[in-house]
Design an enzyme around this catalytic site. Structure first.
Site, PDB file in Angstrom:
ATOM      1  N   ARG A 131      41.940 -14.108   1.232  1.00  0.00           N
ATOM      2  CA  ARG A 131      40.655 -14.062   1.935  1.00  0.00           C
ATOM      3  C   ARG A 131      40.604 -12.927   2.938  1.00  0.00           C
ATOM      4  O   ARG A 131      39.613 -12.189   3.030  1.00  0.00           O
ATOM      5  CB  ARG A 131      40.413 -15.400   2.657  1.00  0.00           C
ATOM      6  CG  ARG A 131      39.046 -15.448   3.353  1.00  0.00           C
ATOM      7  CD  ARG A 131      37.954 -15.491   2.302  1.00  0.00           C
ATOM      8  NE  ARG A 131      36.639 -15.208   2.849  1.00  0.00           N
ATOM      9  CZ  ARG A 131      36.090 -13.991   2.917  1.00  0.00           C
ATOM     10  NH1 ARG A 131      36.768 -12.919   2.518  1.00  0.00           N
ATOM     11  NH2 ARG A 131      34.877 -13.830   3.383  1.00  0.00           N
ATOM     12  N   HIS A 149      31.410 -12.061  11.977  1.00  0.00           N
ATOM     13  CA  HIS A 149      31.835 -13.356  12.535  1.00  0.00           C
ATOM     14  C   HIS A 149      31.861 -13.361  14.063  1.00  0.00           C
ATOM     15  O   HIS A 149      32.684 -14.056  14.652  1.00  0.00           O
ATOM     16  CB  HIS A 149      33.211 -13.719  11.985  1.00  0.00           C
ATOM     17  CG  HIS A 149      33.219 -13.991  10.521  1.00  0.00           C
ATOM     18  ND1 HIS A 149      32.692 -15.142   9.976  1.00  0.00           N
ATOM     19  CD2 HIS A 149      33.688 -13.248   9.480  1.00  0.00           C
ATOM     20  CE1 HIS A 149      32.835 -15.111   8.661  1.00  0.00           C
ATOM     21  NE2 HIS A 149      33.423 -13.978   8.335  1.00  0.00           N
ATOM     22  N   CYS A 176      38.257  -9.371   3.265  1.00  0.00           N
ATOM     23  CA  CYS A 176      37.511  -8.909   4.435  1.00  0.00           C
ATOM     24  C   CYS A 176      37.782  -7.426   4.686  1.00  0.00           C
ATOM     25  O   CYS A 176      36.859  -6.658   4.996  1.00  0.00           O
ATOM     26  CB  CYS A 176      37.900  -9.716   5.668  1.00  0.00           C
ATOM     27  SG  CYS A 176      37.291 -11.412   5.661  1.00  0.00           S
ATOM     28  N   CYS A 228      35.858  -7.385  12.053  1.00  0.00           N
ATOM     29  CA  CYS A 228      35.688  -8.797  11.684  1.00  0.00           C
ATOM     30  C   CYS A 228      34.522  -9.402  12.465  1.00  0.00           C
ATOM     31  O   CYS A 228      33.761 -10.225  11.946  1.00  0.00           O
ATOM     32  CB  CYS A 228      36.963  -9.587  11.979  1.00  0.00           C
ATOM     33  SG  CYS A 228      38.429  -9.043  11.082  1.00  0.00           S
TER      34      CYS A 228
END
Length: 267
Positions: A224, A180, A228, A176
């Protein structure tokens, strides 16, 4: 020789100015695009469907969800999402909104979680859960993100979520944090907030669930997060699984103090 160098330097400077102007123009276009998106959010229609579902008697027990307890008492929706995920004493576990709705649907209406867990996004009972999510999160729009991290199970889920956030896996060795974990990143016309920071997490967590203009669908947070995992080329997590709830705890806790702007609207 000096004359040639001056020409090259001038050309390089023009190129930089041209590139800067192009970048500025691109950012202006993106800002305009977002402004147009904000003018009317189709999530309102999905939320209206969710409100009707909330009040409709359904399932084997022919009951509505009006006695569903999202943490603030039976039937209290206003501000509930801003305090989720949270530990629920009646189930003995940390739940996000979707897993909590499944508990209510099972206990009040007799709708088996299996019909939701084994389903497809925006199909059958999962589509109904998405509409319910839209309704509930709308009632927290503008509220302060305020998850209660005092319970040991919340702390445990936070650590699990943090571990999952940084865990690199799959054929592309992504985590992730790959997308991000740094300021200033963007994919096409979508900013990628730095979810490690309070500001970034508030911008990210605080604007989901959201309506995706590119595919004309309302996406829940579970939807969502699963996307990812797909982009990491990893198997899709089980709907309502601990890993997705743990990631939500990590994001919500990091975002604490921010403002819910839900449902959001995305590219």
């Amino acid at each position: 020789m000096r004359h040639t160098f001056t020409i090259l330097l001038a050309g390089f400077a023009c190129g930089l100015l041209s590139g800067t102007a192009a970048a500025s123009s691109e950012m202006d276009a993106i800002a305009k695009y977002r402004e147009l998106l904000a003018d009317g959010n189709p999530s309102e229609l999905v939320a209206a469907q969710g409100e009707e579902l909330w009040k409709t008697k359904r399932g084997p027990q022919q009951a509505s969800l009006e006695r569903c307890d999202l943490g603030l008492g039976p039937g209290v929706i206003k501000g509930a999402y801003a305090k989720m995920p949270r530990y629920f004493k009646d189930t003995g576990r940390v739940q996000d909104l979707e897993s909590r709705l499944m508990t209510c649907m099972e206990n009040l209406q007799g709708i088996e979680p299996k019909s939701i867990v084994d389903g497809k996004f925006l199909k059958g009972e999962r589509e109904k859960v998405a509409a319910l999510v839209a309704y509930v999160v709308t009632e927290s729009n503008g509220a302060r993100i305020d998850v209660d991290m005092r319970h040991p199970e919340m702390k445990k889920m936070y650590e699990m979520g943090k571990m999952a956030f940084y865990f690199r896996a799959g054929p592309m060795d992504f985590s992730c944090a790959t997308c991000h974990g740094e300021e200033g990143k963007r994919i096409r016309m979508q900013d990628l907030p730095d979810l490690r920071t309070q500001k970034g997490a508030a911008a990210g967590w605080g604007s989901w669930p959201a309506y995706r203009v590119s595919n004309g669908e309302f996406w829940t947070m579970q939807h969502r997060l699963n996307d990812c995992f797909r982009q990491q080329r990893l198997p899709e997590p089980i709907y309502g699984s601990d890993v997705t709830i743990a990631l939500s705890v990590y994001l919500a806790a990091t975002a604490k103090g921010g403002t819910m702007l839900t449902p959001g609207i995305k590219r």
